[in-house]
Design an enzyme around this catalytic site. Structure first.
Site, PDB file in Angstrom:
ATOM      1  N   SER A 161       3.025 -14.392  -8.214  1.00 15.24           N
ATOM      2  CA  SER A 161       4.372 -14.807  -8.190  1.00 15.24           C
ATOM      3  C   SER A 161       5.162 -14.299  -6.896  1.00 15.24           C
ATOM      4  O   SER A 161       4.491 -14.528  -5.725  1.00 15.24           O
ATOM      5  CB  SER A 161       5.415 -14.183  -9.173  1.00 15.24           C
ATOM      6  N   ASP A 324       2.720 -23.254 -16.568  1.00 16.81           N
ATOM      7  CA  ASP A 324       3.785 -22.590 -15.524  1.00 16.81           C
ATOM      8  C   ASP A 324       4.693 -23.852 -14.911  1.00 16.81           C
ATOM      9  O   ASP A 324       4.195 -24.213 -14.060  1.00 16.81           O
ATOM     10  CB  ASP A 324       3.059 -21.787 -14.584  1.00 16.81           C
ATOM     11  N   HIS A 357       4.823 -19.029 -16.997  1.00 10.72           N
ATOM     12  CA  HIS A 357       4.593 -18.189 -15.603  1.00 10.72           C
ATOM     13  C   HIS A 357       4.071 -16.779 -16.019  1.00 10.72           C
ATOM     14  O   HIS A 357       3.480 -16.198 -15.207  1.00 10.72           O
ATOM     15  CB  HIS A 357       6.020 -18.436 -15.124  1.00 10.72           C
TER      16      HIS A 357
END
Length: 383
Positions: A161, A324, A357
């Site tokens: 991320s 995601d 995610h």
């Protein structure tokens, strides 16, 4: 044997936790904006042992609300580090072989200097007087930490991320620092939708009457409502619809639905818990500053963005997850296209997962197998 001050961490993890002052008033940090910042303290943890050649070091870059505590269980902890399923003895990032470093990010609130730190010019918390940051500022601070630890070259840079975005910036700016890079569930340029989610979260914080123009720490208040709502909104984007359906469906919180405006559905209770728990570990100011860094991140925009990396190639692994929707596979493919277009050695895997995610934080066999295989090849490369 490496030092091990964590009494309840397995000895083979060899965990060390510390805070170091890396920049001082005599040697301030010059940010990408040109502003100077001092002092700058950095909280970090290490796991495993650095070999005599200094060739087995991995730097882990954490996500938006992460911190230096990536693995193990420290005294007083209720749960282990945020990537404990990945990092440790005989795990995908095997600390019997690798020396792993994870540091809290600049602008954070878990031991590294950030907007809640004391401004030496006023004796009060910086608040919104803290300078705006860029991804390259994170890299600059963590490079200095490597120098402090005596590590001139990292075998692997690893992040998910926001952490993956930092890894990308690091390899573009200073490819000489690393041989390999792993970028997981990340982006090289946020979409308007992503920026919009963060904008609403920031507005929830800043419109809370307790925010006090960013002076809430000095005035003894806390924008708890705004910060918890920001977390609730963000958490919705971290899970897929399939994950929400599997966890909650339309279940009633108390066994039966009682129509009204209270917490009636189980998913509402879950989000309420996430928002409340967040207040115990994160600062509203850090949330503002770090999400804004992500908004402005666009490292491939300059025409010469890849020149340094082409001159000193790094081997890349990119991983995305098919559920995601915050940073969908298209974000990873965009990075891959830039890297492969420049002739750089790049591997890419899309992993099946129903969890959205947040999959990058979970113990998924296929995912961990990909990381393990890449690191095993990196280890052979270093030997």
């Amino acid at each position: 044997m490496c030092p091990n001050p964590f009494l309840n961490v397995t000895e083979t993890l060899n965990a060390v936790s510390a805070t170091v002052r890396l920049f001082t008033s005599e040697d301030p940090l010059t940010l990408a904006s040109g502003a100077e910042l001092a002092p700058v303290d950095v909280a970090y943890e290490t796991y495993g042992c650095l070999n005599s050649q200094g060739s087995n070091a991995i730097f882990v870059c954490h996500a938006l609300t992460g911190d230096a505590h990536a693995a193990g269980l420290r005294p007083g902890d209720r749960k282990p580090g945020w990537w404990d399923n990945l990092i440790g003895p005989e795990k995908a990032v095997d600390t019997d072989s690798w020396f792993v470093v994870c540091a809290n990010i600049l602008g954070g609130c878990r031991g590294t200097t950030g907007p809640s730190s004391i401004n030496p010019a006023t004796g009060e918390p910086y608040g919104l007087d803290f300078p705006l940051l860029a991804m390259s500022d994170f890299v600059k601070v963590h490079r200095r930490l490597g120098q402090h630890l005596g590590i001139s070259r990292w075998a692997v840079l690893l992040g998910g991320s926001l952490g993956g975005m930092q890894v990308l910036q690091w390899t573009l700016s200073h490819p000489e620092d690393s041989d390999n890079a792993i970028i997981i569930a990340a982006s090289s340029r946020l979409t308007a939708q992503n920026i919009a989610f963060s904008a609403v979260g920031r507005q929830a914080i800043m419109r809370d009457s307790a925010f006090r123009g960013g002076r809430f720490l000095s005035e003894g208040t806390l924008p708890a409502k705004g910060l918890s709502v920001a977390r609730m909104l963000a958490h919705i984007t971290y899970l897929s619809e399939e994950a929400f359906s599997a966890k909650f469906g339309r279940s009633a919180q108390s066994g039966k639905l009682d129509p009204g405006f209270g917490i009636d559905f189980a998913v509402e209770s879950y989000l309420e818990h996430q928002g409340e728990a967040f207040l115990e570990r994160f600062d509203a100011l850090s949330y503002l500053y770090l999400t804004r860094v992500m908004d402005y991140f666009d490292p491939f925009a300059p025409a010469d963005a890849l020149d340094r990396l082409v001159a000193d190639p790094v081997k890349f692994l990119l991983v995305s997850f098919d559920s995601d929707w915050r940073f969908d596979t298209g974000h990873s493919r965009r990075i891959v296209q830039h890297l492969e277009g420049a002739g750089l050695p790049t591997s890419f895997r899309e992993i099946h997962s129903p969890w959205g995610h947040d999959s990058f934080l979970l113990d998924l066999p296929d995912y961990h197998a990909v990381i393990r295989a890449f690191l095993e090849r990196a280890a052979r490369q270093e030997s």
